[in-house]
Design a protein around this motif. Structure first.
Motif, mmCIF file in Angstrom:
data_model
loop_
_atom_site.group_PDB
_atom_site.id
_atom_site.type_symbol
_atom_site.label_atom_id
_atom_site.label_comp_id
_atom_site.label_asym_id
_atom_site.label_seq_id
_atom_site.Cartn_x
_atom_site.Cartn_y
_atom_site.Cartn_z
ATOM 1 N N ALA A 1 0.820 -1.221 0.000
ATOM 2 C CA ALA A 1 0.000 0.000 0.000
ATOM 3 C C ALA A 1 0.852 1.268 0.000
ATOM 4 O O ALA A 1 0.314 2.380 0.068
ATOM 5 C CB ALA A 1 -0.914 -0.006 1.228
ATOM 6 N N THR B 1 -5.513 -4.432 7.467
ATOM 7 C CA THR B 1 -5.702 -4.311 6.019
ATOM 8 C C THR B 1 -7.005 -3.587 5.676
ATOM 9 O O THR B 1 -7.066 -2.853 4.691
ATOM 10 C CB THR B 1 -5.671 -5.696 5.347
ATOM 11 O OG1 THR B 1 -6.636 -6.553 5.967
ATOM 12 C CG2 THR B 1 -4.297 -6.326 5.480
ATOM 13 N N GLU B 2 -8.031 -3.780 6.483
ATOM 14 C CA GLU B 2 -9.339 -3.198 6.170
ATOM 15 C C GLU B 2 -9.529 -1.794 6.741
ATOM 16 O O GLU B 2 -10.333 -1.015 6.203
ATOM 17 C CB GLU B 2 -10.453 -4.104 6.700
ATOM 18 C CG GLU B 2 -10.531 -5.454 6.003
ATOM 19 C CD GLU B 2 -11.435 -6.435 6.738
ATOM 20 O OE1 GLU B 2 -12.224 -5.976 7.589
ATOM 21 O OE2 GLU B 2 -11.333 -7.645 6.474
ATOM 22 N N ASN B 3 -8.818 -1.459 7.796
ATOM 23 C CA ASN B 3 -9.059 -0.177 8.465
ATOM 24 C C ASN B 3 -7.824 0.715 8.540
ATOM 25 O O ASN B 3 -7.885 1.902 8.185
ATOM 26 C CB ASN B 3 -9.586 -0.424 9.885
ATOM 27 C CG ASN B 3 -10.925 -1.124 9.898
ATOM 28 O OD1 ASN B 3 -11.963 -0.499 9.744
ATOM 29 N ND2 ASN B 3 -10.906 -2.439 10.083
ATOM 30 N N ILE C 1 -4.870 0.589 6.866
ATOM 31 C CA ILE C 1 -4.381 0.990 5.546
ATOM 32 C C ILE C 1 -5.340 1.981 4.897
ATOM 33 O O ILE C 1 -4.911 2.967 4.270
ATOM 34 C CB ILE C 1 -4.163 -0.249 4.651
ATOM 35 C CG1 ILE C 1 -2.946 -1.037 5.163
ATOM 36 C CG2 ILE C 1 -3.965 0.147 3.188
ATOM 37 C CD1 ILE C 1 -2.693 -2.353 4.449
ATOM 38 N N LYS C 2 -6.630 1.752 5.062
ATOM 39 C CA LYS C 2 -7.627 2.682 4.500
ATOM 40 C C LYS C 2 -7.444 4.091 5.077
ATOM 41 O O LYS C 2 -7.521 5.089 4.343
ATOM 42 C CB LYS C 2 -9.035 2.163 4.811
ATOM 43 C CG LYS C 2 -10.149 2.996 4.193
ATOM 44 C CD LYS C 2 -11.516 2.379 4.494
ATOM 45 C CE LYS C 2 -12.632 3.229 3.905
ATOM 46 N NZ LYS C 2 -13.973 2.657 4.215
ATOM 47 N N LEU C 3 -7.176 4.174 6.383
ATOM 48 C CA LEU C 3 -6.931 5.480 7.006
ATOM 49 C C LEU C 3 -5.679 6.130 6.424
ATOM 50 O O LEU C 3 -5.661 7.326 6.130
ATOM 51 C CB LEU C 3 -6.758 5.316 8.520
ATOM 52 C CG LEU C 3 -7.937 5.634 9.431
ATOM 53 C CD1 LEU C 3 -7.556 5.403 10.888
ATOM 54 C CD2 LEU C 3 -8.421 7.067 9.230
ATOM 55 N N GLU D 1 -4.435 5.892 3.614
ATOM 56 C CA GLU D 1 -4.638 6.321 2.228
ATOM 57 C C GLU D 1 -5.514 7.571 2.135
ATOM 58 O O GLU D 1 -5.697 8.122 1.045
ATOM 59 C CB GLU D 1 -5.274 5.182 1.429
ATOM 60 C CG GLU D 1 -4.331 3.998 1.217
ATOM 61 C CD GLU D 1 -5.002 2.795 0.588
ATOM 62 O OE1 GLU D 1 -4.290 1.943 0.018
ATOM 63 O OE2 GLU D 1 -6.257 2.697 0.671
ATOM 64 N N ASP D 2 -6.016 8.035 3.280
ATOM 65 C CA ASP D 2 -6.916 9.195 3.306
ATOM 66 C C ASP D 2 -6.256 10.339 4.071
ATOM 67 O O ASP D 2 -6.484 10.524 5.267
ATOM 68 C CB ASP D 2 -8.243 8.793 3.964
ATOM 69 C CG ASP D 2 -9.314 9.862 3.839
ATOM 70 O OD1 ASP D 2 -8.973 11.014 3.514
ATOM 71 O OD2 ASP D 2 -10.499 9.543 4.107
ATOM 72 N N LYS E 1 -8.582 12.787 5.916
ATOM 73 C CA LYS E 1 -9.097 12.261 7.179
ATOM 74 C C LYS E 1 -8.033 12.336 8.266
ATOM 75 O O LYS E 1 -8.317 12.711 9.410
ATOM 76 C CB LYS E 1 -9.561 10.812 6.983
ATOM 77 C CG LYS E 1 -10.024 10.105 8.258
ATOM 78 C CD LYS E 1 -11.271 10.753 8.850
ATOM 79 C CE LYS E 1 -11.792 9.942 10.019
ATOM 80 N NZ LYS E 1 -12.958 10.585 10.675
#
Length: 373
Positions: free
Chosen positions: A219, A323-325, A327-329, A331-332, A335
């Motif tokens: 990522a 992986t679900e939370n 990494i998503k953060l 990438e934002d 936020k």
């Protein structure tokens, strides 16, 4: 010429106790450079390293924890405690102490009782949302009780925030960021995930992170992992685990660099960590320690409510959560910036100075009263 103030500070075991104790000691020295400060600790605690490194004299007395079950230790406890009490009293007398500051830990109970017997003013700082047994005892006779959080239940408490060493309390995250990335060997402009379980580490967090390194690297994330002393992550050959986009260290003296380098931090929610995250303005995923009396979850409450952090239980912090939370953060960036600003809105930087000035005022008042008498 005014005689130098003499203060004994007591606390130990973990950095959570020792850091605020040293922060207050430092603040006293800023106000009165000639103040004579002696620290009281126990053998085997982190104070045996951190106190001398900070430049303060350290005196050790034996631990005398109250046994929680009926066994041989319970029979030995009175003798152990009397020994600890007498040794604490000896240190107070030999140092000529005019006041005692306690921040919690086994060493504080004999320190508070010795101070009371010698009619010395007691100052208490409680770092956690839920007060420990030693500080509950000390607060009953204290001249001043400062707390990090409101409503700890201690008598006469005044919420002052968390005392912090000046390098964290006065840090500017933006200005430090370049130095911090160099310090941890982060190149380019990759987002940085910093992971720490505190000075003693957190095995469950370490395991989840080590299992997720491939996904984090894919990522585009650089992971800085402070594993804790003795908790290094090893590979199948018993060597220190190496992975592209991964920096592993056991312990970091410059936590200001840790807060500055992180776009997002994964950590326990000890009181000191929560308050330092706010001062630094660092977004966080908080994983409260699953044992104890639940104080770490309570410590996190205000930061999470403000939007500066998210909370996840220890058993839910797994590779799939990362992986679900996480990494998503990462990438934002928008936020993360919102979380950073929310965290910074809660930052309190002057707790150490407040505690130091109350101690100095009390000693000065008592000296004046003695001279008048």
């Amino acid at each position: 010429m005014t005689e130098a103030m003499r203060l004994v500070v007591a606390g130990g075991g973990t950095a959570g106790h020792i850091s605020p104790m040293l922060a207050i000691a430092d603040a006293v020295k800023v106000e009165q450079a000639d103040a004579q400060i002696t620290a009281l600790g126990s053998p085997g605690g982190l104070e045996t390293k951190l106190v001398p490194e900070a430049g303060y004299q350290l005196e050790l007395i034996p631990k005398a924890p109250m046994p929680r079950s009926l066994n041989l230790d319970l029979l030995k406890f009175p003798f152990r405690f009397i020994t600890a009490l007498n040794q604490a009293k000896r240190v107070l007398k030999q140092s000529g102490a005019e006041a005692v500051l306690g921040v919690g830990g086994y060493v504080c109970t004999p320190a508070y009782l010795a101070a009371k017997q010698l009619k010395l003013p007691i100052f208490v700082h409680e770092a956690n949302s839920v007060a420990g047994m030693a500080n509950k005892l000390g607060a009953k006779s204290a001249a001043f009780v400062g707390t990090t959080f409101a409503n700890t239940g201690l008598p006469g408490e005044v919420q002052v925030g968390m005392p912090m060493r000046s390098n964290v309390a006065q840090m500017n995250r933006t200005e430090l960021r370049g130095e911090a990335r160099e310090y941890f060997g982060v190149s380019g402009d990759k987002p940085v995930l910093l992971v720490t379980g505190g000075s003693s580490g957190a095995q469950s967090i370490n395991t989840a992170i080590s299992e997720s390194l491939a996904e984090l690297h894919a990522a585009g994330v650089h992971t800085v992992h402070i594993t804790g002393r003795g908790k290094q992550i090893l590979d199948a050959e018993g060597q220190l685990l190496a992975h592209e986009g991964y920096t592993q260290v056991e312990y970091v003296d410059r936590m200001d660099y840790a807060y500055a380098v992180a776009d997002l931090m994964v950590c326990r929610s000890g009181a000191g960590t929560v308050c330092e995250l706010a001062v630094a303005g660092t977004a966080a995923v908080l994983v409260p320690l699953p044992i104890g009396n639940g104080e770490q979850k309570l410590n996190a409450r205000d930061l999470v409510a403000a939007g500066g952090a998210v909370l996840v239980s220890d058993d839910e912090f797994t590779k799939s959560y990362i992986t679900e939370n996480v990494i998503k953060l990462l990438e934002d960036q928008h936020k993360l910036e919102q979380m950073s600003q929310a965290a910074a809105s809660l930052g309190q930087r002057d707790a150490a100075q407040i505690m130091a000035r109350r101690i100095i005022e009390e000693v000065s008042t008592r000296r004046g009263a003695g001279q008048e008498g």
